[in-house]
Motif scaffolding. Sequence first.
Motif, PDB file in Angstrom:
ATOM      1  N   ALA A 104      15.129   1.693 -12.306  1.00  0.00           N
ATOM      2  CA  ALA A 104      16.103   1.485 -13.520  1.00  0.00           C
ATOM      3  C   ALA A 104      15.833  -0.266 -13.932  1.00  0.00           C
ATOM      4  CB  ALA A 104      17.432   1.511 -13.582  1.00  0.00           C
ATOM      5  N   LYS A 105      15.231  -1.016 -13.042  1.00  0.00           N
ATOM      6  CA  LYS A 105      15.045  -2.435 -13.343  1.00  0.00           C
ATOM      7  C   LYS A 105      13.897  -2.817 -12.675  1.00  0.00           C
ATOM      8  CE  LYS A 105      17.657  -5.618 -11.114  1.00  0.00           C
ATOM      9  NZ  LYS A 105      18.813  -6.171 -10.620  1.00  0.00           N
ATOM     10  N   THR A 106      13.418  -4.197 -12.793  1.00  0.00           N
ATOM     11  CA  THR A 106      12.368  -4.649 -12.076  1.00  0.00           C
ATOM     12  C   THR A 106      12.977  -5.767 -10.907  1.00  0.00           C
ATOM     13  OG1 THR A 106      12.076  -6.266 -13.818  1.00  0.00           O
ATOM     14  CG2 THR A 106      10.797  -4.530 -13.664  1.00  0.00           C
ATOM     15  N   TYR A 107      12.170  -6.114 -10.261  1.00  0.00           N
ATOM     16  CA  TYR A 107      12.556  -6.976  -8.761  1.00  0.00           C
ATOM     17  C   TYR A 107      11.449  -8.091  -8.629  1.00  0.00           C
ATOM     18  CZ  TYR A 107      15.672  -3.029  -7.946  1.00  0.00           C
ATOM     19  OH  TYR A 107      16.486  -2.126  -8.187  1.00  0.00           O
ATOM     20  N   ASP A 108      12.058  -8.895  -8.023  1.00  0.00           N
ATOM     21  CA  ASP A 108      11.358 -10.277  -7.622  1.00  0.00           C
ATOM     22  C   ASP A 108      10.696 -10.133  -6.109  1.00  0.00           C
ATOM     23  OD1 ASP A 108      11.872 -12.483  -9.814  1.00  0.00           O
ATOM     24  OD2 ASP A 108      13.796 -11.647  -9.034  1.00  0.00           O
ATOM     25  N   VAL A 109      11.180  -9.425  -5.517  1.00  0.00           N
ATOM     26  CA  VAL A 109      10.892  -9.074  -4.108  1.00  0.00           C
ATOM     27  C   VAL A 109      11.175  -7.521  -3.759  1.00  0.00           C
ATOM     28  CG1 VAL A 109      10.815  -9.449  -1.526  1.00  0.00           C
ATOM     29  CG2 VAL A 109      11.326 -11.457  -3.383  1.00  0.00           C
ATOM     30  N   TRP A 110      10.110  -7.043  -3.348  1.00  0.00           N
ATOM     31  CA  TRP A 110      10.077  -5.572  -2.672  1.00  0.00           C
ATOM     32  C   TRP A 110       9.744  -5.734  -1.199  1.00  0.00           C
ATOM     33  CZ3 TRP A 110       9.238  -0.447  -5.273  1.00  0.00           C
ATOM     34  CH2 TRP A 110       8.834   0.474  -4.414  1.00  0.00           C
ATOM     35  N   HIS A 111      10.774  -5.147  -0.466  1.00  0.00           N
ATOM     36  CA  HIS A 111      10.492  -5.201   1.140  1.00  0.00           C
ATOM     37  C   HIS A 111      10.621  -3.822   1.503  1.00  0.00           C
ATOM     38  CE1 HIS A 111      12.210  -5.508   5.059  1.00  0.00           C
ATOM     39  NE2 HIS A 111      11.436  -6.495   5.292  1.00  0.00           N
ATOM     40  N   ASP A 112       9.685  -4.049   2.402  1.00  0.00           N
ATOM     41  CA  ASP A 112       9.673  -2.320   3.142  1.00  0.00           C
ATOM     42  C   ASP A 112       9.279  -2.718   4.634  1.00  0.00           C
ATOM     43  OD1 ASP A 112       8.766  -0.132   4.418  1.00  0.00           O
ATOM     44  OD2 ASP A 112       7.803   0.791   2.526  1.00  0.00           O
ATOM     45  N   ARG A 113      10.225  -2.486   5.533  1.00  0.00           N
ATOM     46  CA  ARG A 113       9.734  -2.436   6.971  1.00  0.00           C
ATOM     47  C   ARG A 113      10.088  -0.837   7.422  1.00  0.00           C
ATOM     48  NH1 ARG A 113      12.738  -2.465  11.728  1.00  0.00           N
ATOM     49  NH2 ARG A 113      11.330  -3.116  13.462  1.00  0.00           N
ATOM     50  N   ALA A 114       8.618  -0.367   7.744  1.00  0.00           N
ATOM     51  CA  ALA A 114       8.696   0.839   8.421  1.00  0.00           C
ATOM     52  C   ALA A 114       9.013   2.107   7.696  1.00  0.00           C
ATOM     53  CB  ALA A 114       9.301   0.686   9.828  1.00  0.00           C
ATOM     54  N   ALA A 115       8.722   1.954   6.455  1.00  0.00           N
ATOM     55  CA  ALA A 115       9.109   3.289   5.605  1.00  0.00           C
ATOM     56  C   ALA A 115       7.595   3.754   5.124  1.00  0.00           C
ATOM     57  CB  ALA A 115       9.756   2.834   4.351  1.00  0.00           C
ATOM     58  N   PHE A 116       6.674   2.911   4.523  1.00  0.00           N
ATOM     59  CA  PHE A 116       5.392   3.169   4.055  1.00  0.00           C
ATOM     60  C   PHE A 116       4.510   3.852   5.024  1.00  0.00           C
ATOM     61  CE2 PHE A 116       1.064   2.036   2.675  1.00  0.00           C
ATOM     62  CZ  PHE A 116       0.875   2.691   1.218  1.00  0.00           C
ATOM     63  N   HIS A 117       4.724   3.507   6.291  1.00  0.00           N
ATOM     64  CA  HIS A 117       3.777   4.150   7.422  1.00  0.00           C
ATOM     65  C   HIS A 117       4.048   5.643   7.549  1.00  0.00           C
ATOM     66  CE1 HIS A 117       6.231   2.254  10.920  1.00  0.00           C
ATOM     67  NE2 HIS A 117       6.750   3.310  10.701  1.00  0.00           N
ATOM     68  N   PHE A 118       5.204   5.922   7.075  1.00  0.00           N
ATOM     69  CA  PHE A 118       5.628   7.594   7.280  1.00  0.00           C
ATOM     70  C   PHE A 118       4.768   8.273   6.145  1.00  0.00           C
ATOM     71  CE2 PHE A 118       9.095   5.777   9.515  1.00  0.00           C
ATOM     72  CZ  PHE A 118       9.160   6.539  10.692  1.00  0.00           C
ATOM     73  N   LEU A 119       4.089   7.728   5.337  1.00  0.00           N
ATOM     74  CA  LEU A 119       3.539   8.235   4.232  1.00  0.00           C
ATOM     75  C   LEU A 119       2.100   8.576   4.383  1.00  0.00           C
ATOM     76  CD1 LEU A 119       4.803   6.475   1.247  1.00  0.00           C
ATOM     77  CD2 LEU A 119       5.773   8.519   2.499  1.00  0.00           C
ATOM     78  N   THR A 120       1.828   9.740   5.383  1.00  0.00           N
ATOM     79  CA  THR A 120       0.190   9.936   5.693  1.00  0.00           C
ATOM     80  C   THR A 120      -0.546  10.727   4.639  1.00  0.00           C
ATOM     81  OG1 THR A 120       1.335  12.013   6.810  1.00  0.00           O
ATOM     82  CG2 THR A 120       1.149  10.355   8.010  1.00  0.00           C
ATOM     83  N   ASP A 121       0.178  11.301   3.721  1.00  0.00           N
ATOM     84  CA  ASP A 121      -0.561  11.908   2.609  1.00  0.00           C
ATOM     85  C   ASP A 121      -1.140  10.953   1.618  1.00  0.00           C
ATOM     86  OD1 ASP A 121      -1.114  13.315   0.067  1.00  0.00           O
ATOM     87  OD2 ASP A 121      -0.091  15.058   0.810  1.00  0.00           O
ATOM     88  N   PRO A 122      -2.027  10.819   1.252  1.00  0.00           N
ATOM     89  CA  PRO A 122      -2.689   9.944   0.064  1.00  0.00           C
ATOM     90  C   PRO A 122      -2.239  10.136  -1.136  1.00  0.00           C
ATOM     91  CG  PRO A 122      -4.505  10.790   1.425  1.00  0.00           C
ATOM     92  CD  PRO A 122      -3.533  11.517   1.793  1.00  0.00           C
ATOM     93  N   HIS A 123      -1.675  11.217  -1.463  1.00  0.00           N
ATOM     94  CA  HIS A 123      -0.759  11.565  -2.924  1.00  0.00           C
ATOM     95  C   HIS A 123       0.414  10.790  -2.931  1.00  0.00           C
ATOM     96  CE1 HIS A 123      -4.070  14.055  -4.331  1.00  0.00           C
ATOM     97  NE2 HIS A 123      -4.001  14.761  -3.212  1.00  0.00           N
ATOM     98  N   ASP A 124       1.110  11.101  -1.526  1.00  0.00           N
ATOM     99  CA  ASP A 124       2.356  10.239  -1.489  1.00  0.00           C
ATOM    100  C   ASP A 124       2.254   8.484  -1.563  1.00  0.00           C
ATOM    101  OD1 ASP A 124       3.921  12.498  -1.135  1.00  0.00           O
ATOM    102  OD2 ASP A 124       3.881  12.665   1.150  1.00  0.00           O
ATOM    103  N   ARG A 125       1.218   8.092  -0.789  1.00  0.00           N
ATOM    104  CA  ARG A 125       1.066   6.666  -0.977  1.00  0.00           C
ATOM    105  C   ARG A 125       0.773   6.151  -2.545  1.00  0.00           C
ATOM    106  NH1 ARG A 125      -1.754   7.912   3.698  1.00  0.00           N
ATOM    107  NH2 ARG A 125      -3.710   7.446   2.890  1.00  0.00           N
ATOM    108  N   ALA A 126      -0.047   6.986  -3.223  1.00  0.00           N
ATOM    109  CA  ALA A 126      -0.291   6.787  -4.343  1.00  0.00           C
ATOM    110  C   ALA A 126       1.030   6.804  -5.177  1.00  0.00           C
ATOM    111  CB  ALA A 126      -1.449   7.776  -5.155  1.00  0.00           C
ATOM    112  N   ALA A 127       1.844   7.736  -4.987  1.00  0.00           N
ATOM    113  CA  ALA A 127       3.157   7.801  -5.776  1.00  0.00           C
ATOM    114  C   ALA A 127       4.043   6.773  -5.380  1.00  0.00           C
ATOM    115  CB  ALA A 127       3.954   9.290  -5.490  1.00  0.00           C
ATOM    116  N   TYR A 128       4.126   6.125  -4.269  1.00  0.00           N
ATOM    117  CA  TYR A 128       4.887   4.947  -3.804  1.00  0.00           C
ATOM    118  C   TYR A 128       4.333   3.805  -4.574  1.00  0.00           C
ATOM    119  CZ  TYR A 128       6.475   1.413  -0.396  1.00  0.00           C
ATOM    120  OH  TYR A 128       6.897   0.357   0.190  1.00  0.00           O
ATOM    121  N   VAL A 129       3.146   3.709  -4.650  1.00  0.00           N
ATOM    122  CA  VAL A 129       2.480   2.341  -5.057  1.00  0.00           C
ATOM    123  C   VAL A 129       2.622   2.478  -6.557  1.00  0.00           C
ATOM    124  CG1 VAL A 129       0.364   1.337  -5.886  1.00  0.00           C
ATOM    125  CG2 VAL A 129       0.674   2.013  -3.510  1.00  0.00           C
ATOM    126  N   GLU A 130       2.633   3.643  -7.348  1.00  0.00           N
ATOM    127  CA  GLU A 130       2.981   3.768  -8.716  1.00  0.00           C
ATOM    128  C   GLU A 130       4.257   3.184  -8.833  1.00  0.00           C
ATOM    129  OE1 GLU A 130       3.552   7.284 -12.308  1.00  0.00           O
ATOM    130  OE2 GLU A 130       2.304   7.749 -10.230  1.00  0.00           O
TER     131      GLU A 130
END
Length: 206
Positions: A104-130
């Motif tokens: 709903a808004k934009t951020y200066d810092v996006w922090h992720d410790r130990a969530a992204f590595h659970f995305l083993t499906d390339p489609h999920d990783r692409a959706a996350y990056v989107e």
Amino acid sequence: MPDRTTHWDNVYATKGEAEVSWFQDSPTISLDMIRAAAPDHDAAIIDIGGGASRLIDALLRDGYRDLAVLDLSANALDAAKRRIGAAASTVDWIVADATTWRPAKTYDVWHDRAAFHFLTDPHDRAAYVERLRSAVKPEGHVIIATFAPEGPEKCSGLPVQRHDSTSLAAELGPEFALVETRRETHHTPWDSTQAFQFSRFRRRGS
């Protein structure tokens, strides 16, 4: 196999804060990178997959005033709110999946410790990056910590996709420039060790 939300709600309903392998009493590297990326305490910061992490406590003590935490598990966020107390009312707590969430808004810092590595499906990783691309401001920073290439192959009974700064850069694309990367040997509450990497990227200006 239960869906992701059910899995993580069950984890946080059945285990205490310090009974999970990723528990950190003091998230030192995350704090160092956030402070370097956002010296202004009015910076908008979101912690993706923050769960019951103590990072938000430390950021509040630092004086940051525009904080959000996103997690699949309402149980995890409730645990953090109870621990923090009255100051929790100043934080935006978001129960959502980072692969389907609509920022709903934009951020200066996006922090992720130990969530992204659970995305083993390339489609999920692409959706996350989107979602990341729609949420991070030009010149904003992205901090992602994952198991390093020699780190564990599973966590909390789930397979993970291990990364280094090169593989993360490939996922994010050329719009994001690597600023720094650091390694960490994380000691779990039962004193086993896990190899982590932390990478910080800056989004190029529009």
